[in-house]
Design a protein around this motif. Structure first.
Motif, PDB file in Angstrom:
ATOM      1  N   GLU A  51       1.553  -1.240  -0.068  1.00 19.91           N
ATOM      2  CA  GLU A  51       0.163   0.015  -0.113  1.00 19.91           C
ATOM      3  C   GLU A  51       0.872   1.131  -0.128  1.00 19.91           C
ATOM      4  N   SER A  58      -4.076   4.689  -0.572  1.00 14.86           N
ATOM      5  CA  SER A  58      -4.887   3.328  -0.674  1.00 14.86           C
ATOM      6  C   SER A  58      -4.681   2.425   0.666  1.00 14.86           C
ATOM      7  N   THR A 114      -5.200   0.537   4.389  1.00 15.91           N
ATOM      8  CA  THR A 114      -5.931  -0.040   5.230  1.00 15.91           C
ATOM      9  C   THR A 114      -6.091  -0.127   6.235  1.00 15.91           C
ATOM     10  N   ARG A 157     -10.628   1.128   4.215  1.00 15.10           N
ATOM     11  CA  ARG A 157      -9.656   2.081   3.836  1.00 15.10           C
ATOM     12  C   ARG A 157      -9.608   3.250   4.601  1.00 15.10           C
TER      13      ARG A 157
END
Length: 355
Positions: free
Chosen positions: A253, A258, A260, A267
């Motif tokens: 990520e 992006s 999480t 997200r």
């Protein structure tokens, strides 16, 4: 008055580091003065005293530059909330306050242009609109006494080149720093811009077009930005800039958009990003690596707070105004070593308790 302090390029030519504190959008969103989503800096007109205070606080934390808060103060953004009539006043107010604070503190003042959000490759009508947006913001920055222009957060080489051309045309000879926001795109397995230009070629073209400083900002945290900066360093001779977001991005990520949540899998962007904030030790490591790589212009972008900027500056060996309040654990009631402290917590029963 402008010009009394040592200029950006003179500092870089003399081997100095220059720190730029960014992140105003996120500062004011967290404080309830700016809306996530539209992200228009209405606070400049509605609560100007807050903006002036933030300029001063970033200076106290060690920023060498008062960056005028004109990010997203452009026509595309203001049209979203039907405030295009406030465009010039918003820009000039931000610039004038930045100039005043810079003069008061002996700092540099930078004008700011950024991603237009309407760029489409090879579209003459869109290109004309973007050029017009850049032109007016640059001319206001020049008129209000900017020392240089920061052109930032471009994801397409084409738009970055338009911004650079505009500064060269309307900037009255001011130096220009151009920084790209790098996402996940690749071409033949190599990192690339959204418009499909490989990373090394991107920066070679910007260098050839006359950028004074080149690098990356926003999008990536220190861990995923620095490997790209190593790539850029191999390709160009222009002074380098690295201004990441203070979030723990990863190889899986790489951008803060992006990220999480490790607990829920949801997200984090934009409201829950605090779950992935960098530690001050992360920022120390970032500053140390910048020194190793010879990166001279550095800072922290979206998510920045004064303690991050202070930490970065202290990693560079500086003592800044806010260093007066840097941590001194020798006087902490549990972990301290001062003889003036009670022994109840620092030894014997207290140590057993805290252990």
């Amino acid at each position: 008055m402008p010009g009394k302090v040592k200029g950006l390029m003179d500092r870089l030519h003399d081997g100095e580091s220059v720190v730029i504190a960014e992140g105003y959008l996120y500062v004011f969103e967290r404080r309830g003065y700016l809306q996530a989503g539209t992200a228009v800096p209405e606070v400049v007109l509605e609560y100007p005293e807050m903006v002036r205070l933030q300029y001063e606080e970033f200076y106290r934390a060690g920023s060498d530059v008062v960056l005028a808060f004109t990010y997203y103060a452009h026509r595309e953004k203001l049209s979203l909330i039907d405030r295009e009539a406030d465009l010039e006043e918003m820009n000039r107010t931000a610039l004038r306050m930045a100039r005043e604070v810079a003069d008061k503190t002996g700092s540099l003042m930078a004008g700011n242009i950024c991603n237009s959000n309407i760029y489409v490759p090879n579209d003459p009508d869109i290109t004309a609109k973007i050029k017009s947006m850049f032109k007016e913001q640059i001319e206001w920055a020049v008129e209000e006494g900017a020392d240089f222009i920061l052109a930032e957060t471009f994801s397409d080489l084409g738009e970055a080149l338009l911004a650079l051309e505009a500064v060269k045309t309307y900037g009255k000879g001011l130096p220009v720093v151009v920084t790209m926001a790098w996402h996940k795109n690749e071409v033949n397995g190599r990192p690339a811009t959204i418009d499909g230009v490989e990373i090394c070629e991107t920066f070679k073209q910007l260098e050839a077009a006359g950028a004074d400083v080149l690098g990356l900002n926003c999008a990536r945290g220190p861990t995923t930005m620095l490997p790209l900066m190593e790539e850029v360093k191999k390709c160009i001779k222009t002074p380098l800039a690295a201004i990441p977001v203070p979030y723990r991005t990863t190889k899986a990520e790489p951008n803060f958009q992006s990220l999480t949540d490790p607990l829920s899998g949801k997200r984090l962007f934009p409201e829950d990003l605090n779950a992935a904030l960098c530690s001050r030790s992360d920022i120390k490591e970032f500053g140390r690596r910048c020194l190793e790589l010879g990166i001279q212009v550095m800072g922290v972008c979206c998510g920045n707070e004064c303690h991050y900027t202070r930490t970065l500056c202290e990693t560079l060996g500086r003592k800044v105004p806010a260093s007066r309040y840097s941590a001194d654990m020798s006087k902490h009631y549990i972990f301290g070593t001062s003889e003036k402290l009670s022994t109840r917590y620092t030894s014997g029963e207290g140590k057993q308790h805290t252990a």
